[in-house]
Design a protein around this motif. Structure first.
Motif, PDB file in Angstrom:
ATOM      1  N   ASP A   1       0.117  10.759  -3.553  1.00  9.54           N
ATOM      2  CA  ASP A   1       0.084  10.784  -5.021  1.00  9.54           C
ATOM      3  C   ASP A   1      -0.906  11.836  -5.452  1.00  9.54           C
TER       4      ASP A   1
ATOM      5  N   GLU B   1       5.619  15.015  -1.026  1.00  6.66           N
ATOM      6  CA  GLU B   1       6.210  14.471   0.192  1.00  6.66           C
ATOM      7  C   GLU B   1       5.950  15.420   1.329  1.00  6.66           C
TER       8      GLU B   1
ATOM      9  N   ASN C   1       7.795  10.174   7.449  1.00  6.91           N
ATOM     10  CA  ASN C   1       7.742  10.699   6.081  1.00  6.91           C
ATOM     11  C   ASN C   1       6.499  10.168   5.406  1.00  6.91           C
TER      12      ASN C   1
ATOM     13  N   LYS D   1      -3.515   9.451  -0.364  1.00  5.22           N
ATOM     14  CA  LYS D   1      -2.448   9.264   0.615  1.00  5.22           C
ATOM     15  C   LYS D   1      -2.000   7.822   0.579  1.00  5.22           C
ATOM     16  N   ARG D   2      -0.686   7.599   0.661  1.00  2.84           N
ATOM     17  CA  ARG D   2      -0.187   6.231   0.692  1.00  2.84           C
ATOM     18  C   ARG D   2       0.066   5.821   2.134  1.00  2.84           C
TER      19      ARG D   2
ATOM     20  N   ALA E   1       0.814  -1.207   0.000  1.00  3.12           N
ATOM     21  CA  ALA E   1       0.000   0.000   0.000  1.00  3.12           C
ATOM     22  C   ALA E   1       0.848   1.258   0.000  1.00  3.12           C
TER      23      ALA E   1
ATOM     24  N   HIS F   1      12.899   5.203   0.517  1.00  3.06           N
ATOM     25  CA  HIS F   1      12.033   6.389   0.406  1.00  3.06           C
ATOM     26  C   HIS F   1      12.184   7.036  -0.960  1.00  3.06           C
TER      27      HIS F   1
ATOM     28  N   THR G   1      -6.597   2.763   1.158  1.00  2.00           N
ATOM     29  CA  THR G   1      -5.228   2.296   1.249  1.00  2.00           C
ATOM     30  C   THR G   1      -5.219   0.907   1.849  1.00  2.00           C
TER      31      THR G   1
ATOM     32  N   ILE H   1       3.951  10.127   1.974  1.00  3.95           N
ATOM     33  CA  ILE H   1       3.972  10.330   0.518  1.00  3.95           C
ATOM     34  C   ILE H   1       2.535  10.379   0.025  1.00  3.95           C
TER      35      ILE H   1
ATOM     36  N   VAL I   1       4.318  13.602  -7.022  1.00  2.20           N
ATOM     37  CA  VAL I   1       4.362  12.939  -5.732  1.00  2.20           C
ATOM     38  C   VAL I   1       4.634  14.005  -4.701  1.00  2.20           C
TER      39      VAL I   1
END
Lengths: 765, 128
Positions: free
Chosen positions: B92, B107, B88, B12-13, A343, A383, A457, B90, B105
């Protein structure tokens, strides 16, 4: 000449026993001479035969009756009843001495009987496969993993394949838990892949003519290098927004020149034939040279879900270090060992890998789960990989049909591998070197989320799809997954997972397609027959419950124009009145979703939709009569309090009074959540007046705005939940009837329900 | 200087984090408050684990804190140990209108809280 009789005196006919009668039949009767004094004469053959006609026919009929000597009967059959023995057919010693020689002669004339295989021999996988080769028909294909599934699953014949419906044990909860915490594997090889070959411009023209214009085009930049899977919805050419065929996923094969691009389009087999027709028609009308081939049964596709799936894949896929094609992908995959869940990956990414024969490292031994985070350097490389996903990771040789054939039967057989294992001098348990196995197998790993912009997700939506060439390679890989700890699930379980997660499953939740209509009519007939078999006292009285269509979600009737009798007994026609218009492109759905929560009217929504289509595809000619007046949209319903809705449940528009009543009710039931609630008093769920107000009070059928296609108790949410389609104008009206707090809801009732309960809706793709 | 907001739909990932242990309780904004409190209490009472770790990210930090405090109030002998970290994230950003647009992307970083709840003293003679 005297008449010759049979052996022994011939008594009068009525006293003959069976044997004597039979013997009498076998006597060749002779014609008496007409004139005894005439001299001998020469024979004229023609005259002779004509004269002897009687004898010739007599001889023929006697021969026919002389059963034992012509071989029609065996000697033991001519014995009298009290001397017949069962074993005489194969054991001559059971016959009287006089008949034995004749019996031996007869036996020697027979063909030797083949030795029947023992039950164990018949059930060996190799023997079953031989039987399959002899018996397999075009419309009942076996998947590669059929033998594995047949022993553990309840199989069913669907879409021209034999597929596993559900495992033999009761495992709904176990499967749910596995999908949340462990890993689930599903053999989705029944999906059909259509390969389009041609120049880039041609393929894009062909596809753009038949897809939903609000979905991103097949030729969009993000898909062209083949690094991502996209999804769209196919409509018959020129019939948008009606004429829906099926949702499809697609990806380009990388490293093909622009003149000979290859596009793979995957579709559910229920709509496979229709899609092929639509594609061919679009190619013919565009007058381009694009070839459409079906890769049915040439590729296997496994769907893996769950947090552990990534770790399982890392363990079972041993990459071939010598493959030059996929060096970058190999590096990326090795780095991804530290990834917690797919995910976190960009949506729909594709990895083209080459793996060694999975049989060499079978059974896989999973390492224990990592306890800490990887070192900082790896974290930062991971990352940067996730944020800047390179575009050259998906090159593959899978599209080469000749090379795919080499994986049908892997060259060293299991027997040869075992022999090599026993002969090897290495300590026992050491895996064989990669050279001992078959050729390295090209596979594709696809992160499944290509639905578009969804906020999901979850593990199911973001799981891995593994595409393998069909044949032994696929089965071996499947077994590796299972031994590494994945739970296998069938079609019914997959539908259940879709329900828990809130995803529509094709074709059950897509009433806009013909595939759904056919399925719905079959289900309707089956359920109705089951219901009619029961006696009246033991079955639900749907008439009394005022359910007009307990076995069919009759969306068509909700948008039927006039008093036209939308007949339940309609035959299976392609342009069935039951297929409706459903808004399904992700862009249009978000427009509708935002519009409904903002309180827009249907006309405003129509304008916004038209604008949205124009902004995505400026050249598309939207039909003048584009309207949302008869359009549905897929929703997920969550029951506000208690209650559960079954399939074919009805979704009603709540009247102002009902909104008021349920708002009061919910306010009172919230009292129980307060900390100072007096639990010593007996718990009264609802007062008698409240029950009286709602029990058996069904709104009229005009208030129906939709039906439930998949409903039940959701284990993920802890309350009833349902998936269905609602009229857009109904939802707009629902929002208009919101209560003072701005809360708006619909009322739902199952076909067996006596109370219409409130539920909140969420619009989906 | 704040970056200009990217146009398009934002997804959102899932963030990277340590693998989930049985003693982990992850808090989100949609979590059921009472259910999570009860889960922490059961884990501590049955002593399947030596401690319970409550995690919260972003807007769920306050909820995680409330849960930890609620657990502290409900049982005697509870000690809380708090750490914070940066995660962190990430996102999309998919521009659905423009075919030829690259995928952006986004961040960003967000703060997370990790509260370790341990049960220290046991009252003599009383059932846990």
């Amino acid at each position: 000449m005297e008449q010759k009789g049979g052996s022994g005196a011939a008594p009068k006919k009525e006293f003959l026993n069976a044997k004597q009668r039979r013997v009498a039949k076998q006597v060749i009767s002779v014609q008496p001479v007409k004139n005894q004094d005439a001299p001998a004469r020469s024979i004229n053959v023609e005259e002779f035969v004509h004269a002897r006609q009687y004898e010739i026919t007599a001889m023929e009929s006697a021969l026919k009756n002389a059963t034992e000597f012509t071989g029609n009967m065996r000697v033991f059959q001519t014995l009298p009843r009290h001397m017949r023995r069962r074993a005489a057919s194969y054991n001559v010693k059971r016959l009287p001495f006089k008949y034995r020689q004749r019996a031996i002669d007869q036996i020697s004339k027979e063909k030797p009987q083949p030795i029947k295989k023992s039950r164990r021999a018949k059930r060996r996988p190799g023997a079953i496969f031989e039987m399959f080769q002899k018996r397999s028909k075009e419309d009942k294909r076996w998947l590669d993993t059929h033998l594995w599934h047949a022993k553990r699953f309840h199989m069913g014949h669907k879409w021209g394949f034999m597929v596993g419906l559900h495992p033999n044990d009761k495992s709904t909860r176990a499967n749910f838990r596995a999908s949340q915490h462990a890993s689930i594997a599903h053999d989705a090889s029944y999906n059909i892949c259509y390969e389009l070959k041609g120049s880039l411009v041609d393929i894009v023209t062909v596809m753009n003519a038949i897809v939903d214009p609000s979905c991103m085009s097949v030729g969009a930049k993000r898909y062209l290098d083949g690094s991502r899977q996209g999804s769209t919805f196919v409509h018959k050419r020129g019939e948008f927004p009606n004429g829906s065929v099926a949702p499809v996923t697609f990806f380009w094969i990388s490293n093909c020149p622009d003149e000979e691009k290859v596009l793979w389009v995957w579709v559910h087999p229920a709509a496979g034939k229709e899609l092929q027709e639509v594609l061919q028609e679009s190619v013919n009308s565009a007058n381009v040279s694009v070839s459409v081939t079906s890769l049915k049964s040439q590729l296997s596709r496994f769907e893996l879900t769950g947090p552990r799936s990534h770790a399982i894949l890392q363990e079972t896929l041993k990459l071939d270090p010598n493959c030059t094609n996929s060096t970058e992908a190999r590096k990326a995959w090795t780095l991804l060992e530290h990834l917690r869940t797919p995910a976190s990956l960009p949506a729909g990414v594709i990895l083209g890998l080459t793996i060694n024969d999975p049989r060499l490292t079978f059974p896989p031994k999973m390492k224990p789960r990592a306890t800490g985070l990887p070192p900082a350097s790896i974290q930062s490389s991971l990352h940067s990989l996730l944020t800047k996903w390179p575009s050259n990771l998906s090159s593959t040789t899978l599209n080469n049909s000749e090379s795919r054939k080499t994986y049908l039967h892997l060259s060293p057989t299991e027997h040869q591998l075992n022999k090599a294992r026993s002969e090897s001098l290495a300590p026992p348990g050491t895996p064989l070197p990669p050279s001992a196995g078959g050729p390295p197998i090209p596979i594709l790993l696809i992160q499944r989320n290509s639905i578009g912009s969804t906020d999901k997700t979850g593990e199911f939506v973001n799981g891995w799809d593994v595409i393998v060439p069909a044949g032994t390679a696929a089965v071996c890989l499947w077994k590796s997954f299972i031994f590494a700890g994945s739970h296998a699930v069938g079609i019914y379980d997959r539908r259940r997972i879709c329900f828990e997660v809130g995803i529509a499953s094709f074709p059950e939740d897509y009433p806009e397609t013909c595939a759904h209509v056919l399925w719905a009519l079959e289900e309707r007939d089956r359920k109705k027959a089951e219901w009619e078999r029961k006696p009246k006292a033991k079955r639900v009285n749907y008439e009394k419950m005022k359910v007009a269509h307990p076995f069919l979600s009759h969306y068509g009737k909700l948008v039927a124009d006039d008093e036209m009798e939308v007949d339940d007994q309609v035959g299976l026609k392609k342009d069935d009145p039951l297929a409706v218009q459903v808004v399904h492109g992700s862009k249009l759905v978000s427009v509708v979703k935002q519009g409904v929560s903002a309180g827009d009217s249907v006309t405003v929504l129509e304008k916004k939709c038209v604008e949205a289509i124009k902004s995505v595809r400026p050249g598309f000619s939207i039909p003048n009569d584009f309207s949302l007046g008869k359009a549905f949209v897929r929703c997920r319903l969550q029951m506000i309090g208690r209650g559960m809705v079954d399939e074919h449940g009805m979704i009603y528009l709540a009247s102002k009074e009902q909104v008021g009543f349920w708002t009061e009710f919910m306010k009172n039931s919230k009292e129980r959540d307060r900390d100072d609630f007096d639990w010593s008093k007996p718990l009264v769920e609802s007062t008698d007046e409240e029950i009286e107000a709602v029990l058996d009070k069904f709104p009229s059928d005009e208030q129906i705005i939709g039906y439930v296609s998949n409903g039940g108790f959701s284990m993920a949410d802890g309350h009833g939940s349902a998936m269905g389609c609602c009229l857009i104008r109904g939802l707009v009206e629902t929002k208009a009837r919101a209560n003072e707090q701005g809360k708006y809801f619909v009322l739902v009732r199952g076909p067996k329900g006596r109370i219409c309960r409130p539920a909140e809706f969420e619009i989906l793709h | 200087m704040p970056q200009p907001k990217p146009t398009g739909t934002i997804t959102k990932r899932a963030p990277q984090r340590k693998p989930t242990l049985e003693s982990d309780v992850y808090v989100s904004r949609k979590s059921n408050f009472k259910a999570l409190c009860k889960r922490c209490e059961t884990l501590l009472k049955t002593q399947k684990v030596s401690h319970v770790m409550v995690h919260g990210l972003g807007a769920a930090v306050t909820k995680a804190v409330s849960i930890a405090l609620a657990v502290k109030d409900s049982m005697p002998g509870i000690e809380l140990h708090v750490t914070t970290s940066t995660v962190n994230l990430i996102d999309d950003v998919i521009n659905e209108d423009d075919e030829n647009a690259d995928d952006q992307v986004n961040e960003r970083k967000n703060s997370a809280i990790h509260i370790r709840i341990t049960r220290t003293t046991k009252v003599e003679g009383a059932l846990p």
